[in-house]
Design an enzyme around this catalytic site. Structure first.
Site, PDB file in Angstrom:
ATOM      1  N   ASP B  91      -5.616   7.405   0.942  1.00  0.00           N
ATOM      2  CA  ASP B  91      -4.797   6.236   1.247  1.00  0.00           C
ATOM      3  C   ASP B  91      -5.576   4.992   0.833  1.00  0.00           C
ATOM      4  O   ASP B  91      -6.683   5.086   0.305  1.00  0.00           O
ATOM      5  CB  ASP B  91      -4.380   6.237   2.715  1.00  0.00           C
ATOM      6  N   ASP B 266       1.710  13.987   5.088  1.00  0.00           N
ATOM      7  CA  ASP B 266       0.389  14.152   5.694  1.00  0.00           C
ATOM      8  C   ASP B 266       0.516  13.798   7.159  1.00  0.00           C
ATOM      9  O   ASP B 266       1.336  12.960   7.534  1.00  0.00           O
ATOM     10  CB  ASP B 266      -0.647  13.219   5.061  1.00  0.00           C
TER      11      ASP B 266
END
Lengths: 375, 375
Positions: B91, B266
């Site tokens: 991320d 996720d």
């Protein structure tokens, strides 16, 4: 398979051989990792086995309080409960009663204590300690004994030693109805007093046990005191019975005790030190918390049999320990379990080859050399 | 191997296919376990792989603060550092800056925040977020975005969405010098407002990305709001690019999002719930802390592919959780990682066979059926 001890080779006072048990063979000298509450802290059972452990230790004190011996028996016994189909030794609960519980009251009958979990009052007698271990179904059981802290007045040491002897007799009687093949060990007490230790050993041998434990050591006394007590005891124990030094110890303690004829050991150090970031190695202890590892791409030991010691950079292990990641404790506990078992394998091979003295020297030189320089 | 997405089959809006990356192929729909600090909490990497995970997620925020992106680059990149030679998605750090750090200041240039570790002031710009992810060497990188909490004023949602778009453009430019084969995803923002979500998606597609993430959801809003936002966005995204719903979610969230055309997920739920004693199963969640398991000799699920779900009695798992043994968290985290991957494998097979609707119904019926009765 029924309990039996066979010595394959001796080298000085050191011995190597095999203990047969109902759940398999234990190669001696043996190190037993400690699965206190029915689990090895941070290590899967498959990795305990992969490390080379033949046998593990379960703590009667913890298991009797939670989940309870009757519960484990109803679930098929401790081997099945924890899914470890190999040999298990249980202690009697005596040591933990002394170290963990409050409000204990000891008399000739047994000990009453307050559970550290829920405050309930619990009674443990020699007969109940045997009953619990029968319910757990351990391959090797221990008599209930009284452990005292050192230093201590001689009279107090003697009182506890005599009480432990009385409990040894009762334990043996109680064990007569145990399932065949299992074994009961007596426990030598006597603090740091050679005469009391010798008296304890002689009296236990008169009662007669399948093996003999040396208890009440590694409780803070210097190593030379511990070794002196072993020397006072082992010549009095029958050569054809295994000798188990309880709660010991460091790799150096183990080398020295093996040299004095000890066959079995248990200790929480591999997993406890692993959780704290300390790795045992051929070149002495390595503190992964230390900043010198922060940028080091090298594994802990590229020649290790342990995947965790080969597959990860020191920098990664350092990071995991600093970040308090469970995986750090898991990997270092595994490293240490492998290290201890490799040490035992080396000891066994050296005794078999008749070069234990050289192995002991070389191993100590490695530890003294220290870890590789930082990178 | 260079980044590429291939759809093998569709079934309604659901798609199944493969994402090629420099470190291997990711089967979609894909669930990415989260290794926040470079480790999966309580699970060995070999077991993450054994569970069926093709790709894992690393958190830029955590890794930039400790051990640092430059440190990881010097050690050969994130794959080598953590010893996971398979695909990794990172991320951008934006979400954690908002949720974990204090004293953050956001302007058009980026965000400045105080590290939750040592209190140091740290700046994160779109360019620095890309630089960090380049240093980590992740296969799939994310643009820096601004995540806001819901509910929120429309004007504030729009401000953050427009800022994220400006950062998307800068991120794309910064990524032009990245190593070939890696991919950058843009992130759709716009809170719970369909129009803002649509505007964000259209503008991102104009900029052009290898894949599109849907961010800023699963932050406490009801599931129907999350699904409505997905429905507002997916028709506007190019069909030939993967769609990633960030931070989601429960098994039910995943089924519903797949039905709406999402390819990647996720979430920390498998390991977090595992640590808290909660197991996901074909028959819904099972709370191992519950006393009804205390004497139950049956495994969690004898038909599971996961050793931990087959090899241990519920009574043992209950005991480990009650006793706060690490092994309890380890085994249940493993159970949950396997369950999520089995769910994804079932989803992929169903889409390929053209019976995803039936799979979705059957799977939900299983969850609704509930766990077997206590024994």
């Amino acid at each position: 398979m029924t309990f039996a001890f066979r010595i394959a080779a001796t080298d000085g006072d050191a011995r190597t051989g095999e203990i047969a048990t109902p759940h398999g063979v234990v190669r001696t000298p043996a190190f037993m990792p400690v699965g206190t509450q029915g689990a090895m802290k941070g290590v899967h059972w498959r990795d305990v086995k992969a490390s080379g452990a033949d046998i593990v230790l379960g703590n009667t004190y913890h298991l009797m309080l939670r989940p309870g011996a009757e519960r484990i028996a109803a679930l098929g016994g401790l081997h099945k409960f924890i899914n470890w189909p190999h040999p298990i030794l249980t202690d009697s609960g005596g040591f933990q009663v002394m170290s963990l519980s409050e409000l204990r009251k000891i008399d000739h009958n047994g000990v009453t204590f307050r559970s550290h979990l829920d405050g309930a009052m619990v009674a443990l007698t020699p007969e109940r300690a045997i009953e619990i271990q029968n319910l757990l179904g351990s391959d090797i059981a221990m008599q209930l004994d009284e452990c005292i802290r050192l230093p201590q007045e001689r009279a107090e040491i003697e009182r506890a030693m005599r009480l432990s002897l009385a409990w040894a007799e009762r334990s043996k009687r109680a064990f007569e109805t145990a399932a065949p093949g299992r074994a009961l060990f007596g426990i030598v007490q006597g603090g740091d007093d050679r005469e009391l230790r010798a008296a304890s050993a002689r009296a236990l041998v008169d009662i007669g046990f399948a093996g003999y434990s040396i208890g009440g050591l590694a409780v803070g006394e210097p190593q030379h005191v511990m070794l002196a007590m072993i020397e006072a005891v082992t010549p009095l124990l029958p050569a054809d019975r295994p000798r188990y030094l309880m709660g010991v110890g460091t790799p150096d303690d183990i080398l020295e005790a093996v040299a004095r004829g000890v066959d079995m050991f248990d200790c929480v150090l591999p997993t406890r030190n692993g959780r704290h970031g300390l790795a045992f190695s051929r070149f002495g202890p390595i503190n992964l918390r230390n900043a010198r590892h922060a940028a080091d791409p090298r594994p802990l030991d590229p020649e290790s049999r342990c995947p965790a010691a080969r597959d990860y950079a020191r920098a990664y292990l350092h990071h995991l320990i600093k970040a308090n990641e469970m995986l750090g404790a898991m990997l270092l506990s595994e490293v240490n379990l492998f290290y201890y078992q490799d040490l035992m394998a080396g000891i066994r091979a050296a005794i078999a080859a008749g070069n234990f003295a050289a192995f002991r020297t070389t191993t100590k030189e490695g530890w003294a050399r220290g870890d590789m320089a930082a990178m």
